[in-house]
Design a protein around this motif. Structure first.
Motif, PDB file in Angstrom:
ATOM      1  N   LEU A  67      40.165  -9.485  16.324  1.00  0.00           N
ATOM      2  CA  LEU A  67      41.412  -9.635  17.091  1.00  0.00           C
ATOM      3  C   LEU A  67      41.725 -11.103  17.354  1.00  0.00           C
ATOM      4  O   LEU A  67      42.877 -11.540  17.235  1.00  0.00           O
ATOM      5  N   LEU A  68      40.717 -11.874  17.717  1.00  0.00           N
ATOM      6  CA  LEU A  68      40.935 -13.298  18.010  1.00  0.00           C
ATOM      7  C   LEU A  68      41.306 -14.077  16.755  1.00  0.00           C
ATOM      8  O   LEU A  68      42.176 -14.949  16.790  1.00  0.00           O
ATOM      9  N   VAL A  69      40.666 -13.763  15.632  1.00  0.00           N
ATOM     10  CA  VAL A  69      40.978 -14.458  14.381  1.00  0.00           C
ATOM     11  C   VAL A  69      42.400 -14.137  13.937  1.00  0.00           C
ATOM     12  O   VAL A  69      43.148 -15.020  13.498  1.00  0.00           O
ATOM     13  N   GLU A  70      42.795 -12.882  14.064  1.00  0.00           N
ATOM     14  CA  GLU A  70      44.164 -12.501  13.704  1.00  0.00           C
ATOM     15  C   GLU A  70      45.180 -13.177  14.624  1.00  0.00           C
ATOM     16  O   GLU A  70      46.230 -13.629  14.187  1.00  0.00           O
ATOM     17  N   ALA A  71      44.868 -13.251  15.912  1.00  0.00           N
ATOM     18  CA  ALA A  71      45.786 -13.877  16.864  1.00  0.00           C
ATOM     19  C   ALA A  71      45.881 -15.384  16.637  1.00  0.00           C
ATOM     20  O   ALA A  71      46.923 -15.995  16.884  1.00  0.00           O
ATOM     21  N   ALA A  72      44.813 -15.989  16.157  1.00  0.00           N
ATOM     22  CA  ALA A  72      44.804 -17.437  15.949  1.00  0.00           C
ATOM     23  C   ALA A  72      45.794 -17.869  14.867  1.00  0.00           C
ATOM     24  O   ALA A  72      46.309 -18.990  14.913  1.00  0.00           O
ATOM     25  N   TRP A  73      46.071 -16.994  13.895  1.00  0.00           N
ATOM     26  CA  TRP A  73      47.020 -17.355  12.843  1.00  0.00           C
ATOM     27  C   TRP A  73      48.409 -17.637  13.405  1.00  0.00           C
ATOM     28  O   TRP A  73      49.180 -18.402  12.833  1.00  0.00           O
ATOM     29  N   HIS A  74      48.753 -17.035  14.525  1.00  0.00           N
ATOM     30  CA  HIS A  74      50.080 -17.227  15.121  1.00  0.00           C
ATOM     31  C   HIS A  74      50.291 -18.645  15.637  1.00  0.00           C
ATOM     32  O   HIS A  74      51.427 -19.067  15.838  1.00  0.00           O
ATOM     33  N   HIS A  75      49.224 -19.367  15.859  1.00  0.00           N
ATOM     34  CA  HIS A  75      49.340 -20.726  16.390  1.00  0.00           C
ATOM     35  C   HIS A  75      49.591 -21.766  15.302  1.00  0.00           C
ATOM     36  O   HIS A  75      49.753 -22.941  15.600  1.00  0.00           O
ATOM     37  N   ARG A  76      49.637 -21.327  14.064  1.00  0.00           N
ATOM     38  CA  ARG A  76      49.865 -22.270  12.965  1.00  0.00           C
ATOM     39  C   ARG A  76      51.313 -22.734  12.898  1.00  0.00           C
ATOM     40  O   ARG A  76      51.582 -23.909  12.638  1.00  0.00           O
ATOM     41  N   THR A  77      52.239 -21.842  13.136  1.00  0.00           N
ATOM     42  CA  THR A  77      53.654 -22.198  13.058  1.00  0.00           C
ATOM     43  C   THR A  77      54.069 -23.034  14.262  1.00  0.00           C
ATOM     44  O   THR A  77      53.398 -23.038  15.293  1.00  0.00           O
ATOM     45  N   ARG A  78      55.175 -23.711  14.108  1.00  0.00           N
ATOM     46  CA  ARG A  78      55.674 -24.598  15.160  1.00  0.00           C
ATOM     47  C   ARG A  78      55.843 -23.832  16.468  1.00  0.00           C
ATOM     48  O   ARG A  78      56.295 -22.696  16.479  1.00  0.00           O
ATOM     49  N   TYR A  79      55.480 -24.482  17.565  1.00  0.00           N
ATOM     50  CA  TYR A  79      55.531 -23.822  18.860  1.00  0.00           C
ATOM     51  C   TYR A  79      56.899 -23.996  19.492  1.00  0.00           C
ATOM     52  O   TYR A  79      57.263 -25.073  19.950  1.00  0.00           O
ATOM     53  N   ARG A  80      57.660 -22.918  19.467  1.00  0.00           N
ATOM     54  CA  ARG A  80      58.957 -22.839  20.151  1.00  0.00           C
ATOM     55  C   ARG A  80      58.970 -21.524  20.909  1.00  0.00           C
ATOM     56  O   ARG A  80      59.073 -20.467  20.293  1.00  0.00           O
ATOM     57  N   PRO A  81      58.865 -21.571  22.220  1.00  0.00           N
ATOM     58  CA  PRO A  81      58.874 -20.306  22.970  1.00  0.00           C
ATOM     59  C   PRO A  81      60.193 -19.572  22.757  1.00  0.00           C
ATOM     60  O   PRO A  81      61.262 -20.074  23.087  1.00  0.00           O
TER      61      PRO A  81
END
Length: 144
Positions: A67-81
């Protein structure tokens, strides 16, 4: 707790609930030890003055690690809330919102540093997942 964990990118309701169930009592860990519980720390072969780190240990809770590894992929793209994260933030306390925002910014910045250093994306993802576990821990032990 699930609402606080939802302040991080990649951790929606189902992921937050699964992490809460798999980890159980978060207070038995610290931000540093939660990574070893899920097997995201590097193995080590030491003898005398030499110290060689190898692949991750993969010991501990495999479901939480995935779960943590899958969730970590989301942090690769630019951070725009966007709307989704703002909707999740609306359900959490202001302190959890601020902590989640700080975590999202730091994790994305770490991805950028790994990419600049030409690290393999899978290696970078596991490193981000290890740190994401610490951010999840800090949100889970917060008082409401």
């Amino acid at each position: 707790m699930t609402r606080r964990l939802g302040c991080l990118r990649g951790v929606a309701t189902l992921t937050g609930f699964a992490l809460a169930v798999e980890i159980g009592d978060w207070t038995r860990f610290t931000g540093n030890t939660i990574g070893s519980f899920v097997g995201l720390v590097p193995s080590e072969h030491s003898s005398g003055a030499s110290r060689v780190q190898g692949p991750i240990t993969k010991t501990g809770n495999t479901h939480a690690r995935r779960l943590l590894v899958e969730a970590a992929w989301h942090h690769r793209t630019r951070y725009r809330p966007g709307k989704t994260i703002h909707d999740r933030w609306a359900l959490a306390t202001p302190a959890a919102r601020a902590r989640g925002d700080a975590g999202n910014r730091r994790l994305h910045a770490r991805w950028i540093k790994f990419l600049e250093r030409n690290k393999r994306s899978t290696i970078a993802d596991v490193a981000i997942a290890r740190e994401l576990a610490g951010w999840c821990w800090s949100l889970a032990i917060m008082d409401d």
